[in-house]
Design an enzyme around this catalytic site. Sequence first.
Site, PDB file in Angstrom:
ATOM      1  N   ASP A   1       0.764  -1.251   0.000  1.00 44.13           N
ATOM      2  CA  ASP A   1       0.000   0.000   0.000  1.00 44.13           C
ATOM      3  C   ASP A   1       0.801   1.310   0.000  1.00 44.13           C
ATOM      4  OD1 ASP A   1      -1.405  -2.186   0.865  1.00 44.13           O
ATOM      5  OD2 ASP A   1      -2.034  -1.313   2.748  1.00 44.13           O
TER       6      ASP A   1
ATOM      7  N   GLN B   1       4.212   0.638   2.140  1.00 44.98           N
ATOM      8  CA  GLN B   1       4.492  -0.593   2.879  1.00 44.98           C
ATOM      9  C   GLN B   1       5.653  -1.311   2.185  1.00 44.98           C
ATOM     10  OE1 GLN B   1       2.211  -2.180   5.758  1.00 44.98           O
ATOM     11  NE2 GLN B   1       2.857  -0.058   5.841  1.00 44.98           N
TER      12      GLN B   1
ATOM     13  N   SER C   1      -0.138   0.227   7.476  1.00 45.69           N
ATOM     14  CA  SER C   1      -0.524   1.374   6.651  1.00 45.69           C
ATOM     15  C   SER C   1      -1.070   2.552   7.448  1.00 45.69           C
ATOM     16  CB  SER C   1      -1.568   0.946   5.628  1.00 45.69           C
ATOM     17  OG  SER C   1      -0.921   0.267   4.586  1.00 45.69           O
TER      18      SER C   1
ATOM     19  N   ASP D   1      -5.345   0.824   9.532  1.00 43.84           N
ATOM     20  CA  ASP D   1      -5.219   1.693   8.353  1.00 43.84           C
ATOM     21  C   ASP D   1      -5.860   3.069   8.547  1.00 43.84           C
ATOM     22  OD1 ASP D   1      -4.072  -0.621   7.384  1.00 43.84           O
ATOM     23  OD2 ASP D   1      -5.804  -1.198   6.168  1.00 43.84           O
TER      24      ASP D   1
HETATM   25  C1  FRU Z   1      -3.637  -3.906   2.853  1.00 45.57           C
HETATM   26  C2  FRU Z   1      -2.947  -4.237   4.163  1.00 45.57           C
HETATM   27  C3  FRU Z   1      -3.360  -3.259   5.228  1.00 45.57           C
HETATM   28  C4  FRU Z   1      -2.224  -3.335   6.202  1.00 45.57           C
HETATM   29  C5  FRU Z   1      -1.045  -3.548   5.295  1.00 45.57           C
HETATM   30  C6  FRU Z   1      -0.008  -4.478   5.832  1.00 45.57           C
HETATM   31  O1  FRU Z   1      -2.916  -4.226   1.734  1.00 45.57           O
HETATM   32  O2  FRU Z   1      -3.215  -5.565   4.537  1.00 45.57           O
HETATM   33  O3  FRU Z   1      -4.616  -3.524   5.800  1.00 45.57           O
HETATM   34  O4  FRU Z   1      -2.092  -2.176   6.962  1.00 45.57           O
HETATM   35  O5  FRU Z   1      -1.550  -4.070   4.087  1.00 45.57           O
HETATM   36  O6  FRU Z   1       1.085  -4.547   4.969  1.00 45.57           O
END
Ligand code: FRU
Length: 492
Positions: A38, A54, A98, A161
């Site tokens: 993300d 990420q 995220s 998130d």
């Molecule tokens: C979505 C997710 C988010 C989380 C992140 C972890 O792609 O699963 O919900 O914060 O990626 O990498």
Amino acid sequence: MDQQLARAEQGVRELRATRNDRWYPKFHIAARAGWINDPNGLCHFNDRYQVYFQHHPYSSDWGPMHWGHVSSADLVTWRREPIAMAPSVAEDRDGVFSGSAVVSDEHELLVYFTGHRWRNGVDEDDGNLQVQCLAVSKDGITFEKQGTVVECPDGLMHFRDPKVWRTGDRGYMIFGACSPDNRGEVWLYTSDDMRDWTFDRVLYRDPDPHTFMLECPDLFPLGDKWVLTYCPMGRRPKKYRARNRHNAGYVVGTWSPGEEFRPLTEYRPIDWGANYYAPQSFQAPDGRRLMLAWMGSFGIPAASQLTDGWSGQMTVHRELTLGDDNRLIAVPIAELTQLRTATHDFGLVAMGPNETRTLAENVDAAEVEIDIDLAGSTAERVGLAINKTPDGHETLVGYDDLARRVFVDRRNSGHGNRGYRAAPCSSGRVKLRVLVDRGSVEVFVNDGAETVSSLIFAADGPRSIELYTECGDATIPRLVVHRLGSIWEDAR
Ligand code: FRU
């Protein structure tokens, strides 16, 4: 965190030395090496556009999450920045998940993210422990973690998130949660000082009973409406919809501080392609609402993940507006045209039945603009074969008059996941902008009324672009091919 960051930089340097560039993007944001997912913390700060993401710097698979970072003065040329955050304290022991950014009145960058722990300390078998955290930066490069700002109520599995914004002098934070009865919800918190946060309400609950979590929600104004975007987990495929293991969609409604969010539309996909997830928006200084999403895969690994030392990239930045019918319209930002290095305008093209014509050879990054005059065409399918290699592999992008859809067909792409994805196109008008990078394609249909974005992994050898018709002829009033340059300030 310094030690963890130094180790992460070393990890990414080592992987970088093994990176294979056959599918590595030329004009899409990606990490130097390793895994990304993300987009996070999108903002304009210190005169530069900041994109965090990420990132797992130690392998091309998902792993304990860091925040990678790139920045740009103009949204065209991008600079690699040091990794911004690593797991380093108790609450983010297993991942800095995220989140988003706002600029404070004191001109600091406040980033809100999810601190992630596995309950059993090892894996997801016994669930997650997730809290919303704050980190502060004066320069956008180095961050000081300030700990938890929103605790997770006992027993909730998914709670993550945060997307934060300010309206007037209040702060608003939404994030995704799985309710005690296993339904996907968006929760809203508010704050007067951006540090103390109070639960306000459950702002939205997805009506689909199979949807148990809404990842990466965002809520932003467009005109006099508010758009809620989110990524429903658990959605079941239906016809052309929710075909991916991970899907992203939106609902348009009304909202004002202190009020309920009142949907005016049903949930609709943001993009119809195979790889479009976790979009996040921000407002550029000139007022445009821009959005970036992750093109990647949690399920079947991307081909580059298995062999090439990297995995995942962003879409191009897209500018959003709202159509009269409350449809989200997304077009590549105007700045993207600055990447054009050479242009071939074919003018009006008349194609006979079952004809194929080569448009460009030795292509790694290109943009094709093509209008199809349906009234003057009888072809059942007309479109482009991109990434055509000497051994006969290709990816098809075009208009299907039987289905009245614009499709990306990866049946014969070369490597990676196959599959067919298609967006509705029944207006009688077909105007496409097709962005072809080394490992992806993004198709913008009728000035952004629909989009189709998929990773594609070509076979070996030089790649060409062809125009083709099937079962009928085609009149093409406009056909332009641009070659595109690189977004990177240096070649690292
Ligand atoms: C979505 C997710 C988010 C989380 C992140 C972890 O792609 O699963 O919900 O914060 O990626 O990498």
